[in-house]
Design a protein around this motif. Structure first.
Motif: not given
Length: 57
Positions: A8-11, A35, A38, A40-42, A56
């Motif tokens: 997953w992509q953090d801030q 995804a 949360t 957030k992108r995975h 997305e």
């Protein structure tokens, strides 16, 4: 048998490890559900580091 890693992509734009799976369809469902929950992108990555899919929210 290949291992599929879910990240997953953090801030800050860095990809963080979430979990691994040997079944691609199951990994896709898990990443898709997470995804959505949360926001957030995975992404799915194989053993060789190739990106298989980006999900997305």
């Amino acid at each position: 048998m290949t291992r599929i890693t879910i990240q997953w992509q953090d801030q800050f734009g860095r990809w963080q490890h979430y979990t691994s799976s040997h079944h691609e369809a199951s990994a896709f469902r898990t990443a898709q559900q997470r995804a959505r929950s949360t926001g957030k992108r995975h992404r799915l990555v194989d053993d060789d580091g190739r990106v298989l899919d980006i999900l997305e929210p």
